[in-house]
Design a protein around this motif. Structure first.
Motif, PDB file in Angstrom:
ATOM      1  N   VAL A 173       0.801  -1.289   0.113  1.00 27.80           N
ATOM      2  CA  VAL A 173      -0.041   0.173  -0.052  1.00 27.80           C
ATOM      3  C   VAL A 173       0.834   1.264  -0.103  1.00 27.80           C
ATOM      4  O   VAL A 173       0.616   2.112  -0.627  1.00 27.80           O
ATOM      5  N   ALA A 174       1.964   1.262   0.794  1.00 28.22           N
ATOM      6  CA  ALA A 174       3.018   2.381   0.877  1.00 28.22           C
ATOM      7  C   ALA A 174       3.610   2.498  -0.455  1.00 28.22           C
ATOM      8  O   ALA A 174       3.832   3.507  -0.894  1.00 28.22           O
ATOM      9  N   PHE A 175       4.044   1.321  -1.016  1.00 33.70           N
ATOM     10  CA  PHE A 175       4.600   1.621  -2.219  1.00 33.70           C
ATOM     11  C   PHE A 175       3.768   2.248  -3.437  1.00 33.70           C
ATOM     12  O   PHE A 175       4.021   3.031  -4.245  1.00 33.70           O
ATOM     13  N   GLY A 176       2.521   1.506  -3.353  1.00 35.57           N
ATOM     14  CA  GLY A 176       1.516   2.150  -4.492  1.00 35.57           C
ATOM     15  C   GLY A 176       1.296   3.723  -4.239  1.00 35.57           C
ATOM     16  O   GLY A 176       1.241   4.404  -5.174  1.00 35.57           O
ATOM     17  N   SER A 177       1.264   4.083  -2.941  1.00 32.08           N
ATOM     18  CA  SER A 177       1.133   5.626  -2.732  1.00 32.08           C
ATOM     19  C   SER A 177       2.256   6.401  -3.200  1.00 32.08           C
ATOM     20  O   SER A 177       2.170   7.448  -3.640  1.00 32.08           O
ATOM     21  N   ALA A 178       3.449   5.865  -2.992  1.00 35.64           N
ATOM     22  CA  ALA A 178       4.715   6.651  -3.387  1.00 35.64           C
ATOM     23  C   ALA A 178       4.689   6.744  -4.945  1.00 35.64           C
ATOM     24  O   ALA A 178       5.035   7.788  -5.343  1.00 35.64           O
ATOM     25  N   VAL A 179       4.357   5.554  -5.471  1.00 41.45           N
ATOM     26  CA  VAL A 179       4.464   5.746  -6.945  1.00 41.45           C
ATOM     27  C   VAL A 179       3.406   6.702  -7.415  1.00 41.45           C
ATOM     28  O   VAL A 179       3.450   7.583  -8.207  1.00 41.45           O
ATOM     29  N   ARG A 180       2.041   6.829  -6.791  1.00 39.55           N
ATOM     30  CA  ARG A 180       1.157   7.778  -7.213  1.00 39.55           C
ATOM     31  C   ARG A 180       1.508   9.154  -6.934  1.00 39.55           C
ATOM     32  O   ARG A 180       1.352  10.034  -7.819  1.00 39.55           O
ATOM     33  N   GLU A 181       1.886   9.294  -5.802  1.00 32.10           N
ATOM     34  CA  GLU A 181       2.535  10.560  -5.263  1.00 32.10           C
ATOM     35  C   GLU A 181       3.489  11.221  -6.424  1.00 32.10           C
ATOM     36  O   GLU A 181       3.503  12.337  -6.969  1.00 32.10           O
ATOM     37  N   ARG A 182       4.537  10.205  -6.838  1.00 26.69           N
ATOM     38  CA  ARG A 182       5.654  10.869  -7.781  1.00 26.69           C
ATOM     39  C   ARG A 182       4.888  10.990  -9.079  1.00 26.69           C
ATOM     40  O   ARG A 182       5.305  11.780  -9.769  1.00 26.69           O
ATOM     41  N   ARG A 183       3.952  10.106  -9.621  1.00 24.94           N
ATOM     42  CA  ARG A 183       3.413  10.309 -10.766  1.00 24.94           C
ATOM     43  C   ARG A 183       2.596  11.421 -10.977  1.00 24.94           C
ATOM     44  O   ARG A 183       2.809  12.292 -11.786  1.00 24.94           O
TER      45      ARG A 183
END
Lengths: 81, 81
Positions: free
Chosen positions: A15-25
């Motif tokens: 979940v944390a990785f998915g959020s980091a990807v979204r945040e950066r995107r």
């Protein structure tokens, strides 16, 4: 349709990785489609990553990081892992 | 016996990650068995990680990092990824 990682779906790390990807995107102003295309990954796989349902392997994580113009270590660190 | 990731076996990122795991394991004086046990991972899976034949998922990478007393981001950075 990618096989989600049922065993690990919604694991905090994912979940944390998915959020980091979204945040950066979003910081780069990339659409989901553009990120998936840039990373050479199916859009459906990318959305399962975003939902924390995919225990992304290192190779694909490296492809996603490259598409987000960060190193894999930086992306994993952004996820506070 | 774990299914190696044939598609990505020996990918530079995986070989680098396997070396980083080995380097850190030796620095801690851990045997392969002890590391596998500590990480809650089959020894055979761990040896395929070491050989760069396994595109380790984030959840297992986090378990390995914890067993090596580093964060996943530190372990990925040690692999210069």
């Amino acid at each position: 349709m990618p096989r989600p990682s049922p065993r690990y779906a919604q694991a905090p790390a994912l979940v944390a990785f998915g959020s980091a990807v979204r945040e950066r995107r979003l910081a780069l102003g990339l659409s989901r489609e553009a990120l998936a295309h840039e990373a050479g990954i199916y859009r459906s796989y990318m959305s399962s990553v975003k939902r924390g349902c995919q225990s992304v392997g290192l190779v694909l994580a490296a492809q996603i990081a490259q598409a987000l113009d960060v190193t894999p270590a930086e992306l994993v660190a952004k996820a506070r892992l």
